[in-house]
Write a protein that holds these residues in place. Sequence first.
Motif, PDB file in Angstrom:
ATOM      1  N   MET A 177       7.243  21.994  20.674  1.00 38.57           N
ATOM      2  CA  MET A 177       8.489  21.257  20.490  1.00 38.57           C
ATOM      3  C   MET A 177       8.987  21.339  19.047  1.00 38.57           C
ATOM      4  SD  MET A 177       9.144  20.439  23.445  1.00 38.57           S
ATOM      5  CE  MET A 177       8.238  20.523  24.995  1.00 38.57           C
ATOM      6  N   ALA A 178       8.034  21.360  18.090  1.00 42.56           N
ATOM      7  CA  ALA A 178       8.436  21.469  16.687  1.00 42.56           C
ATOM      8  C   ALA A 178       9.069  22.832  16.411  1.00 42.56           C
ATOM      9  CB  ALA A 178       7.231  21.244  15.777  1.00 42.56           C
ATOM     10  N   ALA A 179       8.476  23.892  16.977  1.00 42.74           N
ATOM     11  CA  ALA A 179       9.057  25.220  16.800  1.00 42.74           C
ATOM     12  C   ALA A 179      10.443  25.310  17.436  1.00 42.74           C
ATOM     13  CB  ALA A 179       8.123  26.270  17.404  1.00 42.74           C
ATOM     14  N   PHE A 180      10.552  24.694  18.595  1.00 46.83           N
ATOM     15  CA  PHE A 180      11.848  24.703  19.286  1.00 46.83           C
ATOM     16  C   PHE A 180      12.903  23.982  18.447  1.00 46.83           C
ATOM     17  CE2 PHE A 180      14.950  23.048  22.270  1.00 46.83           C
ATOM     18  CZ  PHE A 180      15.214  24.162  23.053  1.00 46.83           C
ATOM     19  N   PHE A 181      12.521  22.824  17.921  1.00 48.68           N
ATOM     20  CA  PHE A 181      13.480  22.056  17.121  1.00 48.68           C
ATOM     21  C   PHE A 181      13.792  22.776  15.812  1.00 48.68           C
ATOM     22  CE2 PHE A 181      14.569  18.632  14.121  1.00 48.68           C
ATOM     23  CZ  PHE A 181      15.669  18.113  14.785  1.00 48.68           C
ATOM     24  N   GLY A 182      12.773  23.411  15.207  1.00 46.82           N
ATOM     25  CA  GLY A 182      13.002  24.144  13.969  1.00 46.82           C
ATOM     26  C   GLY A 182      13.969  25.296  14.150  1.00 46.82           C
ATOM     27  N   GLY A 256      17.036  32.159  23.204  1.00 49.26           N
ATOM     28  CA  GLY A 256      15.765  32.397  22.527  1.00 49.26           C
ATOM     29  C   GLY A 256      14.935  31.136  22.405  1.00 49.26           C
ATOM     30  N   LYS A 257      15.584  29.999  22.247  1.00 50.88           N
ATOM     31  CA  LYS A 257      14.832  28.756  22.133  1.00 50.88           C
ATOM     32  C   LYS A 257      14.183  28.363  23.459  1.00 50.88           C
ATOM     33  CE  LYS A 257      18.290  27.271  18.888  1.00 50.88           C
ATOM     34  NZ  LYS A 257      19.385  26.322  18.699  1.00 50.88           N
ATOM     35  N   ILE A 258      14.886  28.628  24.541  1.00 46.24           N
ATOM     36  CA  ILE A 258      14.305  28.314  25.847  1.00 46.24           C
ATOM     37  C   ILE A 258      13.028  29.127  26.061  1.00 46.24           C
ATOM     38  CG2 ILE A 258      14.704  28.377  28.331  1.00 46.24           C
ATOM     39  CD1 ILE A 258      16.237  26.232  26.877  1.00 46.24           C
ATOM     40  N   LEU A 259      13.023  30.365  25.555  1.00 47.49           N
ATOM     41  CA  LEU A 259      11.820  31.185  25.682  1.00 47.49           C
ATOM     42  C   LEU A 259      10.637  30.553  24.955  1.00 47.49           C
ATOM     43  CD1 LEU A 259      13.311  34.775  25.252  1.00 47.49           C
ATOM     44  CD2 LEU A 259      12.579  33.646  27.373  1.00 47.49           C
ATOM     45  N   LEU A 260      10.902  29.832  23.863  1.00 45.56           N
ATOM     46  CA  LEU A 260       9.824  29.160  23.146  1.00 45.56           C
ATOM     47  C   LEU A 260       9.169  28.085  24.018  1.00 45.56           C
ATOM     48  CD1 LEU A 260      11.254  28.690  19.541  1.00 45.56           C
ATOM     49  CD2 LEU A 260       9.340  30.128  20.242  1.00 45.56           C
ATOM     50  N   ILE A 261       9.983  27.332  24.734  1.00 44.58           N
ATOM     51  CA  ILE A 261       9.423  26.299  25.616  1.00 44.58           C
ATOM     52  C   ILE A 261       8.583  26.953  26.713  1.00 44.58           C
ATOM     53  CG2 ILE A 261      10.063  24.668  27.422  1.00 44.58           C
ATOM     54  CD1 ILE A 261      12.014  23.432  25.694  1.00 44.58           C
ATOM     55  N   ALA A 297      11.134  19.404  28.333  1.00 46.42           N
ATOM     56  CA  ALA A 297      11.976  20.596  28.296  1.00 46.42           C
ATOM     57  C   ALA A 297      13.458  20.223  28.382  1.00 46.42           C
ATOM     58  CB  ALA A 297      11.607  21.542  29.435  1.00 46.42           C
ATOM     59  N   MET A 298      13.782  19.298  29.284  1.00 44.73           N
ATOM     60  CA  MET A 298      15.187  18.913  29.464  1.00 44.73           C
ATOM     61  C   MET A 298      15.765  18.213  28.229  1.00 44.73           C
ATOM     62  SD  MET A 298      16.255  20.211  32.158  1.00 44.73           S
ATOM     63  CE  MET A 298      17.822  19.359  32.221  1.00 44.73           C
ATOM     64  N   PRO A 299      15.114  17.183  27.690  1.00 44.62           N
ATOM     65  CA  PRO A 299      15.708  16.550  26.501  1.00 44.62           C
ATOM     66  C   PRO A 299      15.748  17.465  25.292  1.00 44.62           C
ATOM     67  CG  PRO A 299      13.562  15.579  26.990  1.00 44.62           C
ATOM     68  CD  PRO A 299      13.941  16.414  28.164  1.00 44.62           C
ATOM     69  N   MET A 300      14.727  18.331  25.150  1.00 44.23           N
ATOM     70  CA  MET A 300      14.766  19.239  24.008  1.00 44.23           C
ATOM     71  C   MET A 300      15.858  20.284  24.179  1.00 44.23           C
ATOM     72  SD  MET A 300      12.645  18.143  21.801  1.00 44.23           S
ATOM     73  CE  MET A 300      12.546  19.503  20.666  1.00 44.23           C
ATOM     74  N   THR A 301      16.093  20.696  25.419  1.00 44.29           N
ATOM     75  CA  THR A 301      17.207  21.608  25.675  1.00 44.29           C
ATOM     76  C   THR A 301      18.530  20.912  25.378  1.00 44.29           C
ATOM     77  OG1 THR A 301      15.935  22.726  27.400  1.00 44.29           O
ATOM     78  CG2 THR A 301      18.316  23.055  27.413  1.00 44.29           C
ATOM     79  N   TRP A 302      18.616  19.638  25.801  1.00 42.17           N
ATOM     80  CA  TRP A 302      19.821  18.867  25.487  1.00 42.17           C
ATOM     81  C   TRP A 302      19.997  18.728  23.978  1.00 42.17           C
ATOM     82  CZ3 TRP A 302      19.728  14.403  22.630  1.00 42.17           C
ATOM     83  CH2 TRP A 302      20.946  13.742  22.497  1.00 42.17           C
ATOM     84  N   LEU A 303      18.875  18.498  23.275  1.00 39.91           N
ATOM     85  CA  LEU A 303      18.954  18.325  21.831  1.00 39.91           C
ATOM     86  C   LEU A 303      19.461  19.597  21.163  1.00 39.91           C
ATOM     87  CD1 LEU A 303      18.410  16.536  19.384  1.00 39.91           C
ATOM     88  CD2 LEU A 303      16.078  17.417  19.351  1.00 39.91           C
ATOM     89  N   ALA A 304      18.975  20.743  21.645  1.00 40.72           N
ATOM     90  CA  ALA A 304      19.436  22.010  21.075  1.00 40.72           C
ATOM     91  C   ALA A 304      20.916  22.220  21.343  1.00 40.72           C
ATOM     92  CB  ALA A 304      18.625  23.166  21.659  1.00 40.72           C
ATOM     93  N   GLY A 305      21.307  21.937  22.581  1.00 45.11           N
ATOM     94  CA  GLY A 305      22.718  22.096  22.908  1.00 45.11           C
ATOM     95  C   GLY A 305      23.606  21.117  22.182  1.00 45.11           C
TER      96      GLY A 305
END
Length: 570
Positions: A177-182, A256-261, A297-305
């Motif tokens: 999650m940290a890599a995804f957020f970064g 690319g971020k989704i691939l990290l998850i 996965a869903m909230p982090m995807t929302w956060l990225a978007g």
Amino acid sequence: MNLPVAWQHYRRLLAALRRHHPRALAQLGMISLVVCLISSASILTPWLLKQSLDQLQDQQHWPGILTISAYALCWGASQVAFFWKNTLAASLSASFECGLGLALFEHRIRQPWRTHNPQEPAGETLAIFRRVAGSVGALTCNLSWGLLPIVIELIGAAWLLTLSQGGQIALVLLLTMAAFFGCSLLTVRVARDVTRDIHHESTRLSGHLQERLGLIPTLQLNNAQTQAMQQASQYCTRWQDAVIRGNRRLGTLYAGKILLISAGLLAGLLLSTLAIQQGHGSLGDLVMLNAYMIQFAMPMTWLAGSLFDMQRHLLALEEGVRWLSTDCQPSRPALHPALPATLQVAALQVAALQVGSGAPLSFSVPPGQWLGLTGPSGTGKSRVLDALLKLSGYQGSICLGTCCAETCSDETWHALVTGVRQQPQLLAGSLRDNLTLGLSQPVDAQLLQRACYLACLDRLIADKPEGWEHPVSPEGGNLSGGERMRLAIARALLHQPAVLILDEPTAALDSETERQLLARLRSSGLTIIVASHSAYCLQQCEQILSLGPAEGRIHDNNGLLPCDQTHEHG
């Protein structure tokens, strides 16, 4: 924008909001607390699922059934709370938008007109206005009900995973999650550029459409409908291209971020499977890990978007603070000095004033006398009047008795010196609404009738079946030019000023109505300054101020302008 600057902008806009909606921040705090508690409770759903599977695997049927029931109830409650949170977010965002919108509107209308940018189209201002008012509420909800619950849930999930499977699996979850957020933060620069381009094209489109909608009669008279459609299509295409181009760039980064998850989920499942094979875990642990991965996965995807939206909101903060940074005079009581008083103007210099010698203007108008401004079009008559009304910048001194325009507030000055500009502006409403504009106390009927009589508006009102309640369309479109001017004059008279300033008051009137209007205004005893091309109007003035390349002086009107039965409007 860096975070400290953004935080300062955010706090300043919240302070403006608090003046008009003081309970909004308290409501935000209470609801945020409830949302955080619900987020903490939702962490238990994967853990309850694991417990139920372990109990059923150990042949503990009734405890397993009860735990499954608790899991189902907890999951259902979290979903209900999710929709409840969205409903509250919509209502609170509306409260923020209304409160901040009122604050921005108040600041805008109290900002001195002379500081406004005359080249800023109203459509662009309106687009910025709406964007700023909505962005603070949306940004607040994103931070309080989006980012904060995710952080709470991640910490709770890592703690439960550590208790059940050790710190290795929890570390995989946190690192993923940290890599995804970064990686999401790396898109901020791209999102900023994309958002700025979209804002620019959206603002231009809004300004263009509003301007053209106000020119419909002109477009039709010149058969320019097709040309207007082509131009509007070009603006729409540029805005659409900016949106498509920007979202294509961001979409590639988000993929690319989704691939990290996905990679983190695979690593966690492989580690959990190895632990089960070695007897260090159970099937419930595997299901719990998978549930946590999916849950985040869903909230982090929302956060990225939402970073794209948050960047848009941050840009709106800059625009809102830019508005609030302009000078704004607070509301003050308008005090009348002792009347009557002489209007003294000394060394007045106004931009674009084309006087022959370029010398500053100095003159005085005793109480009850009239001063006429004359000269060819474009010599600055309207600019001089705007300076006397404190609607444009000037150099010099303008005083009425002991009250000087340079030192008193705009509200005090406009209670003493008011006027009607060449193109009077009316509100959509009734005749009474337009006449009583700005009057806080109920208007005495006799005062209202006298103002309408002095402005030659009494016959118009008598001819209307609705009388004072006769509807006025936007911009006074259902009234003639002369009716609009006389309505504006009556409105100015109701404020009982010491000095009345009029710019071409008789340009749209016939000769008989002009004579009647000027005679009635003369009977009022007011000090009047009038700019006009009408020889008859100027003949009523005791003093004449000539502007133009040949003259720039004031002189007594000793028959220099003969009384002419015809108009010389220009």
